[in-house]
Scaffold this motif. Structure first.
Motif, PDB file in Angstrom:
ATOM      1  N   ALA A 231       0.829  -1.202   0.000  1.00  0.00           N
ATOM      2  CA  ALA A 231       0.000   0.000   0.000  1.00  0.00           C
ATOM      3  C   ALA A 231       0.865   1.256   0.000  1.00  0.00           C
ATOM      4  CB  ALA A 231      -0.931  -0.007   1.203  1.00  0.00           C
ATOM      5  N   ALA A 232       1.940   1.240   0.782  1.00  0.00           N
ATOM      6  CA  ALA A 232       2.837   2.394   0.828  1.00  0.00           C
ATOM      7  C   ALA A 232       3.465   2.645  -0.547  1.00  0.00           C
ATOM      8  CB  ALA A 232       3.923   2.161   1.873  1.00  0.00           C
ATOM      9  N   ARG A 233       3.856   1.574  -1.237  1.00  0.00           N
ATOM     10  CA  ARG A 233       4.420   1.736  -2.582  1.00  0.00           C
ATOM     11  C   ARG A 233       3.391   2.296  -3.553  1.00  0.00           C
ATOM     12  NH1 ARG A 233       7.078  -3.268  -1.132  1.00  0.00           N
ATOM     13  NH2 ARG A 233       5.480  -4.511  -2.176  1.00  0.00           N
ATOM     14  N   GLU A 234       2.142   1.878  -3.394  1.00  0.00           N
ATOM     15  CA  GLU A 234       1.083   2.365  -4.273  1.00  0.00           C
ATOM     16  C   GLU A 234       0.830   3.851  -4.050  1.00  0.00           C
ATOM     17  OE1 GLU A 234      -1.826   1.929  -7.298  1.00  0.00           O
ATOM     18  OE2 GLU A 234      -0.065   0.791  -6.677  1.00  0.00           O
ATOM     19  N   VAL A 235       0.886   4.293  -2.807  1.00  0.00           N
ATOM     20  CA  VAL A 235       0.716   5.721  -2.498  1.00  0.00           C
ATOM     21  C   VAL A 235       1.829   6.524  -3.165  1.00  0.00           C
ATOM     22  CG1 VAL A 235       0.817   7.446  -0.659  1.00  0.00           C
ATOM     23  CG2 VAL A 235      -0.544   5.375  -0.350  1.00  0.00           C
ATOM     24  N   ILE A 236       3.047   6.025  -3.052  1.00  0.00           N
ATOM     25  CA  ILE A 236       4.193   6.714  -3.670  1.00  0.00           C
ATOM     26  C   ILE A 236       4.027   6.755  -5.180  1.00  0.00           C
ATOM     27  CG2 ILE A 236       6.679   6.589  -4.065  1.00  0.00           C
ATOM     28  CD1 ILE A 236       6.884   5.299  -1.249  1.00  0.00           C
ATOM     29  N   ARG A 237       3.575   5.647  -5.767  1.00  0.00           N
ATOM     30  CA  ARG A 237       3.459   5.564  -7.225  1.00  0.00           C
ATOM     31  C   ARG A 237       2.348   6.447  -7.770  1.00  0.00           C
ATOM     32  NH1 ARG A 237       0.697   3.042 -11.248  1.00  0.00           N
ATOM     33  NH2 ARG A 237      -0.818   2.165  -9.799  1.00  0.00           N
ATOM     34  N   THR A 238       1.198   6.434  -7.125  1.00  0.00           N
ATOM     35  CA  THR A 238       0.029   7.123  -7.684  1.00  0.00           C
ATOM     36  C   THR A 238      -0.096   8.573  -7.244  1.00  0.00           C
ATOM     37  OG1 THR A 238      -1.365   6.301  -5.861  1.00  0.00           O
ATOM     38  CG2 THR A 238      -1.257   4.970  -7.880  1.00  0.00           C
ATOM     39  N   ARG A 239       0.478   8.904  -6.091  1.00  0.00           N
ATOM     40  CA  ARG A 239       0.299  10.270  -5.577  1.00  0.00           C
ATOM     41  C   ARG A 239       1.610  11.032  -5.438  1.00  0.00           C
ATOM     42  NH1 ARG A 239      -3.325   8.276  -0.480  1.00  0.00           N
ATOM     43  NH2 ARG A 239      -4.879   7.083  -1.675  1.00  0.00           N
ATOM     44  N   ALA A 240       2.707  10.352  -5.698  1.00  0.00           N
ATOM     45  CA  ALA A 240       4.032  10.969  -5.515  1.00  0.00           C
ATOM     46  C   ALA A 240       4.162  11.535  -4.103  1.00  0.00           C
ATOM     47  CB  ALA A 240       4.263  12.066  -6.552  1.00  0.00           C
ATOM     48  N   ALA A 241       3.559  10.842  -3.152  1.00  0.00           N
ATOM     49  CA  ALA A 241       3.600  11.265  -1.747  1.00  0.00           C
ATOM     50  C   ALA A 241       4.351  10.229  -0.933  1.00  0.00           C
ATOM     51  CB  ALA A 241       2.174  11.430  -1.205  1.00  0.00           C
ATOM     52  N   SER A 242       5.062  10.689   0.075  1.00  0.00           N
ATOM     53  CA  SER A 242       5.822   9.773   0.917  1.00  0.00           C
ATOM     54  C   SER A 242       4.937   9.184   2.008  1.00  0.00           C
ATOM     55  CB  SER A 242       7.008  10.505   1.560  1.00  0.00           C
ATOM     56  OG  SER A 242       6.548  11.570   2.369  1.00  0.00           O
ATOM     57  N   VAL A 243       5.306   8.009   2.471  1.00  0.00           N
ATOM     58  CA  VAL A 243       4.626   7.368   3.597  1.00  0.00           C
ATOM     59  C   VAL A 243       5.659   7.233   4.712  1.00  0.00           C
ATOM     60  CG1 VAL A 243       3.457   5.298   4.424  1.00  0.00           C
ATOM     61  CG2 VAL A 243       3.045   6.120   2.093  1.00  0.00           C
ATOM     62  N   THR A 244       5.386   7.812   5.858  1.00  0.00           N
ATOM     63  CA  THR A 244       6.356   7.819   6.947  1.00  0.00           C
ATOM     64  C   THR A 244       6.321   6.514   7.741  1.00  0.00           C
ATOM     65  OG1 THR A 244       4.819   8.761   8.555  1.00  0.00           O
ATOM     66  CG2 THR A 244       6.047  10.311   7.165  1.00  0.00           C
ATOM     67  N   ALA A 245       7.396   6.267   8.474  1.00  0.00           N
ATOM     68  CA  ALA A 245       7.447   5.096   9.348  1.00  0.00           C
ATOM     69  C   ALA A 245       6.356   5.183  10.410  1.00  0.00           C
ATOM     70  CB  ALA A 245       8.824   4.999  10.002  1.00  0.00           C
ATOM     71  N   GLU A 246       6.066   6.392  10.854  1.00  0.00           N
ATOM     72  CA  GLU A 246       5.024   6.574  11.871  1.00  0.00           C
ATOM     73  C   GLU A 246       3.653   6.170  11.332  1.00  0.00           C
ATOM     74  OE1 GLU A 246       7.350   8.771  11.093  1.00  0.00           O
ATOM     75  OE2 GLU A 246       8.533   8.656  12.950  1.00  0.00           O
TER      76      GLU A 246
END
Length: 323
Positions: free
Chosen positions: A101-116
């Motif tokens: 899911a985190a990779r999908e967020v990065i791919r589709t929204r160019a947004a980072s997903v934090t460890a938190e």
């Protein structure tokens, strides 16, 4: 041990004890993978990626390998997750869903997903089923519920593939089918995908010997290079080019010859003798680097995957680890 001699309570205690030991061993596996990944040791073993190493070098199935990679990399970000794995509070499938899911967020929204953020969603997954985890992860990241790809190889080596597309992705494919309907006058998705694959392969491979001649580059004579009909003919052409090529003549024609001769990564593990043979992100490398007065003669050129090309450069530059 004669398990038939154990009563049901003893069997219950035994399986619970073994399950705990299995989780402890799993933790050791993940910690070891984390270190192998950090050092990029798999490159030295002749593999282009950690995934290839686990599947073809260690013997995991593709799914098992990916789940362990996801978990090992998450442990690097969140060391505290190790305790949750050891206690059985969360499992590898849940971790893999979060990482995907985190990779999908990065791919589709160019947004980072934090460890938190990852930790926040993991905190609420304890003891949940796979389906419940899918729903919760999708809701947390505001994503459609992802469906995995199912592949089954039949006796005739044909492959049945099942996967789920988003509404948007399916619309793109239908639009592409409409645009190319004169070339592929069928609604059969398998036929259309094969057509696209053929187009990409032909474009990347350049003009084939059947429909276009390959020109000599900087030969002493101005004649065109003959069409390459077989490997023996290719060897003769390659030998001629190796003699006549100049330092500034690494042309598209010469690159095609190199990729024809070396269709995969040529990196060899000096200990095992295993060749990488990856076909992913292939690049042409100078065995003796240009900065060390290496020439563009074909004998000084080799095909490496991007990972091994980078490893070679890092070694030459005296840099210990690849980031």
């Amino acid at each position: 041990m004669n398990l038939k001699a154990l009563n049901q309570n003893e069997l219950d205690l035994r399986i619970k004890s073994l399950a705990q030991k299995e989780r402890e061993v799993l933790h050791e596996v993940l910690e070891t993978l984390k270190e192998i990944d950090a050092r990029k040791s798999y490159l030295n073993f002749g593999f282009s990626s950690l995934f290839e190493y686990l599947v073809h070098g260690v013997g995991y199935s593709e799914g098992s390998a990916q789940r362990r990679i996801d978990a090992a990399r998450l442990l690097r970000e969140l060391p505290g997750v190790a305790e949750k794995i050891q206690t059985g509070e969360i499992n590898l499938s849940q971790i893999s869903l979060v990482q995907k899911a985190a990779r999908e967020v990065i791919r589709t929204r160019a947004a980072s997903v934090t460890a938190e953020q990852k930790m926040e969603v993991l905190e609420n997954l304890g003891k949940k089923s796979y389906g419940q985890t899918q729903q919760q992860v999708a809701a947390f990241f505001d994503l459609p519920i992802a469906q995995g790809t199912y592949k089954k190889v039949h006796a005739d080596e044909s492959v049945r593939v099942e996967f789920t597309l988003t509404k948007e992705a399916f619309a793109k494919i239908k639009n592409a089918q409409e645009i190319l309907s004169h070339a592929v006058p069928t609604q059969d998705l398998a036929v259309f995908l094969e057509y696209l694959a053929d187009k990409v392969i032909k474009q990347k491979a350049g003009r084939t010997k059947e429909n276009a001649p390959v020109h000599k580059a900087n030969f002493e004579s101005k004649d065109k290079m003959p069409n390459i009909a077989n490997l023996s003919e290719l060897d003769e052409v390659t030998a001629n080019v190796a003699v006549n090529i100049t330092d500034r003549s690494l042309t598209s024609a010469n690159k095609r010859i190199i990729f024809k001769k070396q269709p995969c990564c040529q990196w060899v593990d000096p200990q095992s003798g295993r060749r990488c043979e990856s076909k992913w992100l292939l690049q042409i490398d100078h065995k003796q680097s240009r900065w060390a007065q290496g020439s563009n003669q074909l004998g000084n050129l080799q095909v490496l995957c991007a990972a091994h090309n980078k490893l070679k450069y890092m070694r030459e530059a005296g840099i210990r680890n690849i980031s």
